[in-house]
Enzyme design. Structure first.
Site, short mmCIF file in Angstrom:
data_model
loop_
_atom_site.label_atom_id
_atom_site.label_comp_id
_atom_site.label_asym_id
_atom_site.label_seq_id
_atom_site.Cartn_x
_atom_site.Cartn_y
_atom_site.Cartn_z
CE LYS A 1 -93.01 97.56 35.48
NZ LYS A 1 -91.86 98.14 36.07
NE ARG B 1 -79.96 98.20 22.10
CZ ARG B 1 -79.23 98.51 23.18
NH1 ARG B 1 -79.19 97.68 24.20
NH2 ARG B 1 -78.57 99.64 23.24
CG HIS C 1 -101.49 117.69 51.16
ND1 HIS C 1 -101.86 118.66 52.05
CD2 HIS C 1 -100.92 116.70 51.90
CE1 HIS C 1 -101.50 118.31 53.28
NE2 HIS C 1 -100.93 117.11 53.21
CG ASN D 1 -77.86 102.53 20.13
OD1 ASN D 1 -78.75 103.32 20.41
ND2 ASN D 1 -77.30 101.72 21.02
N GLY D 2 -77.52 105.91 19.14
CA GLY D 2 -76.94 107.03 19.88
C GLY D 2 -77.41 108.33 19.28
CD GLU E 1 -91.57 99.23 39.42
OE1 GLU E 1 -91.22 100.38 39.12
OE2 GLU E 1 -91.47 98.27 38.64
CD1 TRP F 1 -88.11 103.94 21.57
CD2 TRP F 1 -86.69 105.65 21.74
NE1 TRP F 1 -88.63 104.83 22.48
CE2 TRP F 1 -87.79 105.89 22.59
CE3 TRP F 1 -85.68 106.61 21.66
CZ2 TRP F 1 -87.90 107.02 23.39
CZ3 TRP F 1 -85.78 107.75 22.46
CH2 TRP F 1 -86.87 107.94 23.31
CB CYS G 1 -81.23 102.17 18.04
SG CYS G 1 -82.15 103.66 17.70
CE LYS H 1 -85.33 95.14 30.14
NZ LYS H 1 -86.30 95.71 31.08
CD GLU I 1 -93.17 100.19 32.47
OE1 GLU I 1 -92.35 100.70 31.70
OE2 GLU I 1 -92.83 99.61 33.52
#
Ligand code: G6P
Length: 613
Positions: free
Chosen positions: A490, A27, A509, A105-106, A486, A79, A2, A608, A493
């Protein structure tokens, strides 16, 4: 998560708020809202979707006269946590009277019981959010002074918040408060901007006050009055932002992610600037604020982080163990904080976080402090909560990262951790010559990254082969194992291709059962320990008819003959090789996402800065 922005002053309030929201959209971007006080009346527009949609609604619904009458306003990009992304759940939220509006925000953790109490006193709610409860609480505490009402209300609240509140009765004031969610006040001539981060105020001013947890402030056009919840004044320093507006523009690139991938040579240069002392064969990390003796007393390092930063931490672990000989773990921050970790005074906990605001990483920092560890932060955002609470650390100096998928922060984080390994290593087992060689290796990385970027067109061509897949594997060993994780992160996402990063030895395995002609495997075959075993693993994939794409070291003819679809990156030392491999994988993911028509800078469901657990 947010983004909050607020403005009080004589510029066009809507313009300031909407352009600030665009900057903060990274955000969260599932819904947005804006409110102004115009002529003593509050006006709100909220909409589902991105800020552009909100701006259209504002243009359609608010007259020029209404906008011109506005001297203050607040806005929010969301968000969702509590309640789906709908118009009713979008901020700002009003109190029972409709005369107080609030953006948040929170997370208000005790919102359930607060809501029941308020309902018992006759309050009715329009949304499923925790935030609306807070707005009602402020309204209930209001006795003619907004500043006091907010302070009073917050005393009943458990959880995290960055909030901005306006009231119809107080057109000259925005009341803001923070606890656990970032908030700053930008000071302008006869005006003030408040925001979740500096990117939203930089167009107006470089002078900012970072609020601290427990602060509540009345922001007026002519100044700021900051107090604690008991209304006792507190002193907060004015900081100067040392980057400019162009750092948060796309600069001719189609996406922030692309711009940030391309910025890596410069970002890495900034990361190492003034920190490599080749003559002494050492790294100068003054922010660590540790004497050689204190460093010698560290017998264990735990790197705590989330997401891409965790993979950077996992990469750094190899350097810290290999160069400094210090037992090192890299741990998911949430796991660390809830596991009751065994940490002693000779342990150092290093929190790796681009934003410096990630809730789990911050909580891990606090837990590490409780356990008596030395705590350091590796952050990009200067003045961020983790950077401040860790009290010692190393800034990345990579510049603002806006694209939700982290790119330049990863490479800078790895380089910082290699510098950290060098600093510790020199105090232990590395000679001056070995240290000097490592300094030279690190100093060369920006140029080597440039050479990886030069292969953009070839990587784009390989991406075309990956783009139709619905599932892919990334495999690596040793120092390239986190790089495989990573690379997979990438891809998934930003392109929504299901991708799994695996240790190459683990493939047999279970996951190998999934391999067929439709399931590409991206193999990291650079010339570092593990390469030879990787060749065997690639054979296993080829034998299952999986298309293999490789990243390998320049001039590796053996790999070239085994895997025709190969990205060759320059040779460098073991611990900096992952940077080059990951840059290639960033480009690969970027092009796959582009070919699939995905919203690269703002993938669905993501944000983010993850300030919730
Ligand atoms: C989010 C971002 C990732 C980032 C992670 C950790 O998930 O989308 O890009 O790696 O948070 O963030 P931090 O700011 O702590 O590095």
């Amino acid at each position: 998560m947010c983004g909050i922005v607020g403005y009080i002053g004589s510029a066009d309030v809507c313009d300031v708020l909407l352009s600030g929201l665009r900057r903060l959209e990274y955000r969260g971007y599932d819904s947005a809202g804006i409110a102004i006080n115009s002529g003593g009346e509050l006006h709100i527009v909220r909409s589902v979707g991105k800020v552009a949609r909100l701006a259209e609604r504002v243009a359609a619904e608010w007259t020029d006269a209404l906008r011109a009458g506005a001297k203050a306003g607040i806005a929010h990009t969301r968000w969702a946590t509590h309640g789906a992304p709908t118009e009713e759940n979008a901020h700002p939220h009003a109190d029972q009277s409709g005369r107080v509006l609030l953006v948040h925000n929170g997370i208000i953790e005790n919102y359930g019981s607060l809501r029941r109490q308020l309902e018992g006193r006759g309050h009715t709610f329009q949304s499923q959010t925790d935030t609306e409860v807070l707005a009602h609480l402020v309204g209930e505490c209001y006795r003619g002074k907004l500043f006091e009402a907010v302070s009073q209300a917050l005393k009943h609240v458990e959880g995290t918040y960055g909030i901005a509140v306006i009231s119809a009765a107080h057109p000259g004031e925005i009341v803001v408060a923070r606890n656990g969610s970032p908030l700053l006040v930008g000071l302008c001539e006869g005006a003030a901007v408040i925001a979740s981060d500096a990117s939203a105020v930089i167009a107006h001013t470089r002078q900012v006050i970072y609020l601290q947890d427990g602060d509540v402030a009345a922001v007026r056009a002519d100044g700021v009055d900051i107090r604690n919840l008991d209304q006792i004044p507190v002193d907060r320093a004015i900081s100067q932002i040392d980057w400019d507006d162009t750092a948060v523009e796309k600069g001719g690139h189609a996406h922030f992610m692309r711009k940030e991938i391309w910025e890596q040579p410069e970002a890495l240069q900034n990361t190492i600037r003034g920190r490599l002392d080749e003559r002494a064969g050492c790294a100068i990390l003054s922010g660590l604020n540790l004497s050689p003796r204190e460093m010698a007393a560290v017998n264990r390092i735990v790197l705590v982080a989330c997401g891409t930063s965790l993979y950077a931490g996992m990469t750094g672990r190899y350097a810290l163990e290999g160069l400094a000989g210090i037992p090192t773990d890299a741990e998911q921050a949430a796991e660390f904080r809830y596991r009751n970790p065994i940490i002693g005074p000779d342990s150092m906990v290093v929190a790796v976080s681009q934003s410096g605001e990630t809730a789990d990483t911050l909580a891990a920092v606090r837990e590490a402090h409780h356990k008596g560890a030395l705590v350091a932060g590796v952050c990009n955002v200067v003045g961020s909560t983790i950077a401040r609470e860790a009290a010692r650390g190393i800034y990345l100096h990579a510049g603002p990262e806006i694209g939700v998928a982290s790119t330049k922060a990863f490479s800078s984080q790895v380089l910082v951790l290699v510098m950290l390994a060098l600093a510790f290593g020199r105090g232990r087992r590395l000679s001056r010559e070995e240290g000097a060689a490592l300094c030279r290796e690190m100093a060369a990385v920006p140029e080597l990254v440039r050479r990886v970027l030069a292969q953009d067109a070839a990587i784009a061509a390989l991406a075309a082969r990956l783009a139709p897949a619905s599932s892919a594997f990334f495999i690596g060993r040793g120092v390239l194992y986190p790089a495989a994780l990573e690379g997979a992160l990438k891809l998934k996402e930003i392109s929504y291709v299901h991708a799994e990063g695996y240790h190459a030895a683990e493939l047999k395995h279970g996951p190998i059962a999934l391999l067929d002609e439709q399931t590409p495997v991206v193999a990291l075959l650079n010339d570092v320990p593990g390469r030879d075993k990787m060749l065997g693993n690639v054979q296993e994939c080829l034998a299952r008819h999986a298309p293999v794409l490789a990243v390998a070291s320049e001039g590796d003819a053996e790999v070239a003959s085994l895997v025709p679809d190969c990205i060759f990156v320059p040779r460098t030392g073991v611990y900096t090789t992952p940077i080059l491999a990951v840059v290639a994988l960033q480009l690969l993911a970027y092009h796959v996402a582009r070919l699939r028509g995905c919203p690269i800078d703002q993938p669905r469901n993501l944000a983010k800065s993850v300030t919730v657990e």
